[in-house]
Design a protein around this motif. Structure first.
Motif, short mmCIF file in Angstrom:
data_model
loop_
_atom_site.label_atom_id
_atom_site.label_comp_id
_atom_site.label_asym_id
_atom_site.label_seq_id
_atom_site.Cartn_x
_atom_site.Cartn_y
_atom_site.Cartn_z
N CYS A 39 15.72 -4.43 3.27
CA CYS A 39 14.98 -5.36 2.39
C CYS A 39 14.55 -4.76 1.05
O CYS A 39 14.08 -5.48 0.18
CB CYS A 39 13.75 -5.88 3.12
SG CYS A 39 12.42 -4.67 3.23
N CYS A 96 10.62 -0.75 0.15
CA CYS A 96 10.02 0.59 0.21
C CYS A 96 10.68 1.57 -0.76
O CYS A 96 10.63 2.77 -0.51
CB CYS A 96 10.16 1.12 1.63
SG CYS A 96 11.88 1.33 2.10
N CYS A 104 11.09 -4.45 6.53
CA CYS A 104 12.06 -4.41 7.64
C CYS A 104 12.05 -3.06 8.37
O CYS A 104 12.27 -3.01 9.58
CB CYS A 104 13.46 -4.72 7.12
SG CYS A 104 14.20 -3.37 6.17
FE1 FES Z 1 13.04 -2.70 4.21
FE2 FES Z 1 12.70 -0.10 3.66
S1 FES Z 1 11.28 -1.45 4.51
S2 FES Z 1 14.37 -1.35 3.13
#
Ligand code: FES
Length: 258
Positions: free
Chosen positions: A225, A228, A220
């Protein structure tokens, strides 16, 4: 953070699989902090996820910015086929960038990058030099073939290059360059793979201002989400995490487990 259809005004290949794209649009007005990134939609509905790409150059006067990316898969290959006049759906600027407010004129800083971690360091160095800070660049590439921006960094300050295969500069990685450095920096800024960041963290334990920009897979890009996450360093339970996309990508050394 805003979303805009930005216009490509230039695209050129810097090295095999490495491209520099110039984008223009009002979104540039939001871009002030070096080290932030753009989350760019692949112009094909078959690709659901945007691609995070760091900002390598900002110019408010022409409302232009540049990104440098390496083609890794089908999504980034689509970017490489785009031409001047094409548009891209861009979300940004995202993330927390490098903090340079505390640095003073005539102080010396080390700027350390490897491979595709080098691009955001160019805008960082540009902004530091504009403040009168002396920047020394330590850059690593796999070979001379995939090296880029050497002259651009030279124009900003002393630039030392290492290549893994010894085809340019010192043979080996950036750690070899850092071990040979003869001055003490007021701050160290680094962007690259985890091996490079760990080396910087270890070598500059005594430096009070070491900022590391982490590379991470993202989905995202806006903290929703958890694709990462990395672990917090000061957590003995090993369960507390931070999101690289919106709490980073830049962290002070020692704050997260690399
Ligand atoms: Fe979704 Fe970091 S890419 S929380």
């Amino acid at each position: 953070m805003k979303q805009e259809r930005m216009t490509i005004t230039k695209q050129r290949m810097l090295a095999p699989r490495i491209y520099e794209m110039t984008l223009s649009g009002a979104l540039v007005q939001e871009m002030t902090t070096p080290g932030q990134f753009l989350h760019i939609r692949v112009p094909d509905d078959a690709f659901l996820l945007r691609r995070p790409i760091s900002i390598s150059w900002i110019d408010q006067e022409s409302q232009s910015c540049r990104i440098i990316y390496r083609t890794e898969g089908e999504g980034t290959k689509r970017f490489a086929h785009l031409q001047s006049g094409d548009q891209l759906d861009v979300l940004g600027p995202l993330g927390n960038g490098f903090h340079i407010e505390d640095l003073q004129k005539d102080e010396t800083v080390f700027i350390v990058g490897g491979g595709i971690g080098v691009p955001p360091l160019y805008e960082l160095s540009k902004q530091l030099v504009a403040k009168g800070v002396r920047t020394i660049h330590f850059l690593g590439f796999a070979s001379s073939e995939v090296m880029y921006y050497e002259k651009a960094f030279q124009a900003l300050g002393d630039t030392r290059i290492a290549t893994d295969d010894g085809t340019y500069g010192v043979q080996g990685n950036v750690g070899n360059l850092l071990l040979a450095a003869d001055s003490k920096p007021a701050a160290v800024f680094a962007c690259g793979n985890n091996g490079l960041l760990k080396t910087v963290e270890q070598l500059f334990q005594d430096c009070p201002n070491v900022q590391l920009s982490l590379e991470s897979r993202m989905a995202c890009g806006i903290g929703a989400c958890y694709a990462c996450v990395c672990h917090k360093a000061d957590d003995p339970t090993g369960t507390k995490s931070v999101k690289v996309c919106d709490e980073g990508p830049v962290f002070q050394a020692g704050k997260v487990v690399i």
